[in-house]
Design a protein around this motif. Structure first.
Motif, mmCIF file in Angstrom:
data_model
loop_
_atom_site.group_PDB
_atom_site.id
_atom_site.type_symbol
_atom_site.label_atom_id
_atom_site.label_comp_id
_atom_site.label_asym_id
_atom_site.label_seq_id
_atom_site.Cartn_x
_atom_site.Cartn_y
_atom_site.Cartn_z
ATOM 1 N N VAL A 9 142.426 11.917 47.246
ATOM 2 C CA VAL A 9 142.887 11.237 46.032
ATOM 3 C C VAL A 9 143.344 9.839 46.412
ATOM 4 O O VAL A 9 144.123 9.652 47.360
ATOM 5 C CB VAL A 9 144.019 12.013 45.327
ATOM 6 N N HIS A 10 142.822 8.867 45.671
ATOM 7 C CA HIS A 10 143.210 7.473 45.842
ATOM 8 C C HIS A 10 143.990 7.052 44.596
ATOM 9 O O HIS A 10 143.563 7.340 43.474
ATOM 10 C CB HIS A 10 141.957 6.606 46.008
ATOM 11 N N PHE A 11 145.134 6.414 44.807
ATOM 12 C CA PHE A 11 145.969 5.969 43.691
ATOM 13 C C PHE A 11 145.669 4.489 43.468
ATOM 14 O O PHE A 11 146.236 3.621 44.133
ATOM 15 C CB PHE A 11 147.438 6.247 43.998
ATOM 16 N N HIS A 12 144.755 4.241 42.554
ATOM 17 C CA HIS A 12 144.148 2.927 42.413
ATOM 18 C C HIS A 12 145.163 1.889 41.930
ATOM 19 O O HIS A 12 145.750 2.038 40.861
ATOM 20 C CB HIS A 12 142.967 3.013 41.432
ATOM 21 N N GLY A 13 145.345 0.853 42.748
ATOM 22 C CA GLY A 13 146.200 -0.265 42.347
ATOM 23 C C GLY A 13 147.617 -0.192 42.883
ATOM 24 O O GLY A 13 148.344 -1.178 42.843
ATOM 25 N N TYR A 43 148.123 2.446 36.054
ATOM 26 C CA TYR A 43 147.269 2.705 37.212
ATOM 27 C C TYR A 43 146.460 3.975 36.950
ATOM 28 O O TYR A 43 146.576 4.580 35.890
ATOM 29 C CB TYR A 43 148.117 2.858 38.478
ATOM 30 N N TRP A 44 145.647 4.372 37.917
ATOM 31 C CA TRP A 44 144.942 5.646 37.752
ATOM 32 C C TRP A 44 144.623 6.239 39.113
ATOM 33 O O TRP A 44 144.805 5.568 40.140
ATOM 34 C CB TRP A 44 143.702 5.481 36.880
ATOM 35 N N TYR A 45 144.217 7.476 39.117
ATOM 36 C CA TYR A 45 143.899 8.136 40.388
ATOM 37 C C TYR A 45 142.518 8.765 40.310
ATOM 38 O O TYR A 45 142.058 9.158 39.239
ATOM 39 C CB TYR A 45 144.962 9.166 40.767
ATOM 40 N N HIS A 46 141.861 8.842 41.464
ATOM 41 C CA HIS A 46 140.503 9.393 41.526
ATOM 42 C C HIS A 46 140.166 9.689 42.977
ATOM 43 O O HIS A 46 140.817 9.160 43.887
ATOM 44 C CB HIS A 46 139.510 8.400 40.900
ATOM 45 N N PRO A 47 139.139 10.504 43.243
ATOM 46 C CA PRO A 47 138.743 10.773 44.630
ATOM 47 C C PRO A 47 138.101 9.537 45.250
ATOM 48 O O PRO A 47 137.617 8.656 44.542
ATOM 49 C CB PRO A 47 137.694 11.887 44.508
ATOM 50 N N HIS A 48 138.077 9.501 46.592
ATOM 51 C CA HIS A 48 137.363 8.428 47.278
ATOM 52 C C HIS A 48 136.257 8.992 48.176
ATOM 53 O O HIS A 48 135.782 8.336 49.083
ATOM 54 C CB HIS A 48 138.330 7.561 48.079
ATOM 55 N N VAL A 49 135.881 10.240 47.939
ATOM 56 C CA VAL A 49 134.787 10.880 48.665
ATOM 57 C C VAL A 49 133.644 11.057 47.685
ATOM 58 O O VAL A 49 133.857 11.605 46.596
ATOM 59 C CB VAL A 49 135.211 12.273 49.186
ATOM 60 N N MET A 91 135.180 -6.284 41.596
ATOM 61 C CA MET A 91 135.538 -6.199 43.021
ATOM 62 C C MET A 91 137.006 -5.802 43.176
ATOM 63 O O MET A 91 137.897 -6.430 42.607
ATOM 64 C CB MET A 91 135.275 -7.538 43.713
ATOM 65 N N HIS A 92 137.227 -4.771 43.973
ATOM 66 C CA HIS A 92 138.555 -4.162 44.106
ATOM 67 C C HIS A 92 139.045 -4.237 45.550
ATOM 68 O O HIS A 92 138.306 -3.913 46.471
ATOM 69 C CB HIS A 92 138.472 -2.694 43.655
ATOM 70 N N LEU A 93 140.307 -4.648 45.710
ATOM 71 C CA LEU A 93 140.959 -4.629 47.022
ATOM 72 C C LEU A 93 142.078 -3.593 46.997
ATOM 73 O O LEU A 93 142.898 -3.586 46.084
ATOM 74 C CB LEU A 93 141.529 -6.019 47.349
ATOM 75 N N HIS A 94 142.092 -2.733 48.007
ATOM 76 C CA HIS A 94 143.145 -1.718 48.104
ATOM 77 C C HIS A 94 144.451 -2.304 48.650
ATOM 78 O O HIS A 94 144.431 -3.286 49.408
ATOM 79 C CB HIS A 94 142.718 -0.604 49.066
ATOM 80 N N GLY A 95 145.554 -1.688 48.291
ATOM 81 C CA GLY A 95 146.837 -1.960 48.950
ATOM 82 C C GLY A 95 147.527 -3.254 48.564
ATOM 83 O O GLY A 95 148.627 -3.525 49.021
ATOM 84 N N PHE A 137 137.666 -2.840 50.554
ATOM 85 C CA PHE A 137 137.375 -3.922 49.609
ATOM 86 C C PHE A 137 135.974 -3.615 49.117
ATOM 87 O O PHE A 137 135.034 -3.570 49.909
ATOM 88 C CB PHE A 137 137.435 -5.258 50.357
ATOM 89 N N HIS A 138 135.829 -3.324 47.821
ATOM 90 C CA HIS A 138 134.503 -2.871 47.377
ATOM 91 C C HIS A 138 134.268 -3.100 45.893
ATOM 92 O O HIS A 138 135.205 -3.324 45.125
ATOM 93 C CB HIS A 138 134.312 -1.377 47.697
ATOM 94 N N CYS A 139 132.996 -3.034 45.536
ATOM 95 C CA CYS A 139 132.640 -3.047 44.127
ATOM 96 C C CYS A 139 132.993 -1.696 43.540
ATOM 97 O O CYS A 139 132.774 -0.659 44.153
ATOM 98 C CB CYS A 139 131.147 -3.310 43.950
ATOM 99 N N HIS A 140 133.575 -1.686 42.327
ATOM 100 C CA HIS A 140 133.965 -0.417 41.716
ATOM 101 C C HIS A 140 132.892 0.149 40.795
ATOM 102 O O HIS A 140 133.133 1.129 40.089
ATOM 103 C CB HIS A 140 135.314 -0.524 41.008
ATOM 104 N N ILE A 141 131.723 -0.471 40.770
ATOM 105 C CA ILE A 141 130.572 0.251 40.228
ATOM 106 C C ILE A 141 130.204 1.206 41.349
ATOM 107 O O ILE A 141 129.763 0.790 42.429
ATOM 108 C CB ILE A 141 129.441 -0.716 39.843
HETATM 109 CU CU1 C2O Z 1 139.562 2.891 42.549
HETATM 110 CU CU2 C2O Z 1 138.443 2.167 46.385
HETATM 111 O O1 C2O Z 1 139.033 2.543 44.468
#
Ligand code: C2O
Ligand code: CU
Length: 468
Positions: free
Chosen positions: A87-91, A127-133, A401-405, A449-453
């Motif tokens: 689980v990743h806690f986005h933002g 914010y929101w949460y979702h898997p990162h796998v 484009m999303h940067l973590h942390g 650091f990644h595209c969130h599509i």
């Molecule tokens: Cu919503 Cu790499 O995350």
């Protein structure tokens, strides 16, 4: 005597005490349990069959977590899926070990396995949460939920409402089409579906009261879909992007543009009369306009005069970038359909469609397509320094484009300074756009650091930024 002091001076004055003895939210964490597993939910409703999904606690979206700034959050995840997850806690600007990135920040959670996430919440916001796998499939099958961090002193509204928007590609029998990670989606605009739900259902209407002031928290939990929402007959004001306060303003041409993973908080004053009805439409994609739902006024009039209370949110806790000492790095996005040609025009080794199909490498950041979650960092940043990332979208496609942390300020678009220097964690770039962001690298660790599509992410549009 405490009353005379601000919270800040109290914190300073209490330096000699151990935190656990008195700091609110430290002594006990707000606890949640998440059990990702297969489930059935009535996404479409009516006579249509229920949809087989993957869900947290059998809910789509997952259970909303509503907590308060300064709280400690403890989330125990028990994996009921057949495959690994995280689980990743986005933002959320949390410690790296709690970031939920498989192999990079933690081992993935095996089927039947458990992982406990626990961290403090420094900032308020949506914010929101979702898997990162295997996110494209796991998010696309229903694993996503809202995380709302309330301000210590919230602004005055009549209702605080979350609209979590999800996008599904459903077959006529209301089941999820299992064509995840297909070449077409990956090389074009991602898995844009055919059914949009608000809080897990296809909706007809949303009930409102004349005179009411609503704080509407929009969350785009879609794999790829970008929303362009128009609230006909109304003038929503943006008060936050990605949970981060911004000077309240009406968006350009009244449209609320929400790229995948982005959030926008609105103040929506219900200026219609009892009994009236107004459409909320999404017209982002040309010729694919549809009605999301209707705002339906009840017979009641809450008040004659609209609330005139302040809508500016208190600032969050990010350090201010020091533009005088900032170090600048170029970040170039390449690839996708038509991207090979664009790369070769610039003398780069652009891939042919055949090569992309064989390697799965379709998108590139600074010439590298990252597969999986472990790689040498594309950038190594020094802690507490200010950095500018000058991002250049040399593709024919949109990329959030999303940067973590971290959160960053959006400083300029195509060389023109932004008016609001908005804080975001996910910035939507249009085809061929240049965007400069600035932030203080204050959170040590390896950050994605990644595209969130998600289809772009899984076919290379990803990198690691290290803060040491
Ligand atoms: Cu919503 Cu790499 O995350
Ligand atoms: Cu992208």
């Amino acid at each position: 005597m405490f009353a005379k002091h601000t919270r800040r001076s109290l914190l300073r004055g209490a330096a000699g005490l151990t935190a656990a003895t008195w700091l609110p939210g430290r002594s006990h964490a707000r606890e949640f349990k998440l059990n990702p597993a297969p489930a059935k939910v009535p996404l479409v409703g009516g006579q249509r069959p229920e949809t087989d999904v993957w869900a947290y606690n059998e809910l789509v979206p997952g259970p909303p977590m509503r907590v308060r700034q300064g709280d400690r959050l403890k989330v125990t995840v028990e994996n009921g899926l057949a495959g690994e997850t995280t689980v990743h806690f986005h933002g959320i600007r949390l410690p790296n070990a709690m970031d939920g990135v498989p192999h990079l920040t933690q081992p993935p959670i095996d089927p039947g396995g458990t992982f406990v996430y626990e961290f403090d919440l420094p900032d308020a916001g949506t914010y929101w949460y979702h898997p990162h796998v295997r996110s494209a499939e796991q998010v696309g099958r229903g694993l996503h939920g809202a995380l709302i961090v309330e301000e210590r002193e919230p602004i005055r509204v009549d209702r605080d409402v979350v609209w979590l928007l999800s996008d599904w590609r459903l077959l006529p029998n209301a089941q999820i089409s299992d064509d995840f990670r297909n070449m077409h989606d990956m090389a074009h605009n991602g898995r844009v579906g055919n059914t949009v739900t608000m809080n897990g259902r296809v909706r007809e209407s949303f009930a409102v009261r004349s005179g009411e002031r609503i704080r509407l928290r929009l969350i785009n939990a879609a794999n790829a879909r970008i929303f362009g929402l128009e609230f006909t007959g109304h003038k929503p004001k943006v008060i936050a992007y990605d949970g981060q306060p911004v000077a309240p303003h009406e968006p350009a041409d009244g449209r609320i543009i929400l790229g995948a993973a982005m959030r926008i908080d609105l103040i929506l004053d219900m200026t219609g009369k009892p009994g009236e009805r107004f459409q909320v439409v999404d017209n982002f994609y040309r010729n694919l306009e549809y009605r999301l739902l209707d705002l339906v006024y009840g017979t009641e009039q809450l008040r004659d005069k609209l609330l005139d209370s302040p809508m500016t949110l208190p600032p969050n806790t990010m350090p201010e970038p020091d533009m005088k000492t900032a170090e600048r790095h170029e970040v170039t996005l390449n690839g996708g359909m038509m991207g090979g040609m664009m790369m070769r025009e610039r003398g780069m080794a652009g891939m042919s469609m055949m090569e992309m199909m064989h390697t799965g490498k379709i998108w590139f950041i600074n010439g590298v397509a990252m597969m999986g979650h472990v790689m040498d960092p594309m950038l190594t940043l020094k802690r507490e320094r200010t950095y500018i990332l000058a991002m250049n979208n040399e593709t024919a496609w949109w990329h959030p484009m999303h940067l973590h942390g971290h959160a960053f300020r959006v400083m300029s678009r195509n060389g023109v300074p932004t008016r609001l220097r908005e804080w975001q964690d996910t910035v939507l770039m249009s085809p061929r756009e240049m965007v400069e962001i600035a932030f203080v690298a204050d959170n040590p660790g390896d950050w994605m650091f990644h595209c969130h599509i998600l289809e772009h992410q899984e076919s290379g549009m990803m990198g690691v930024i290290r803060v040491t």
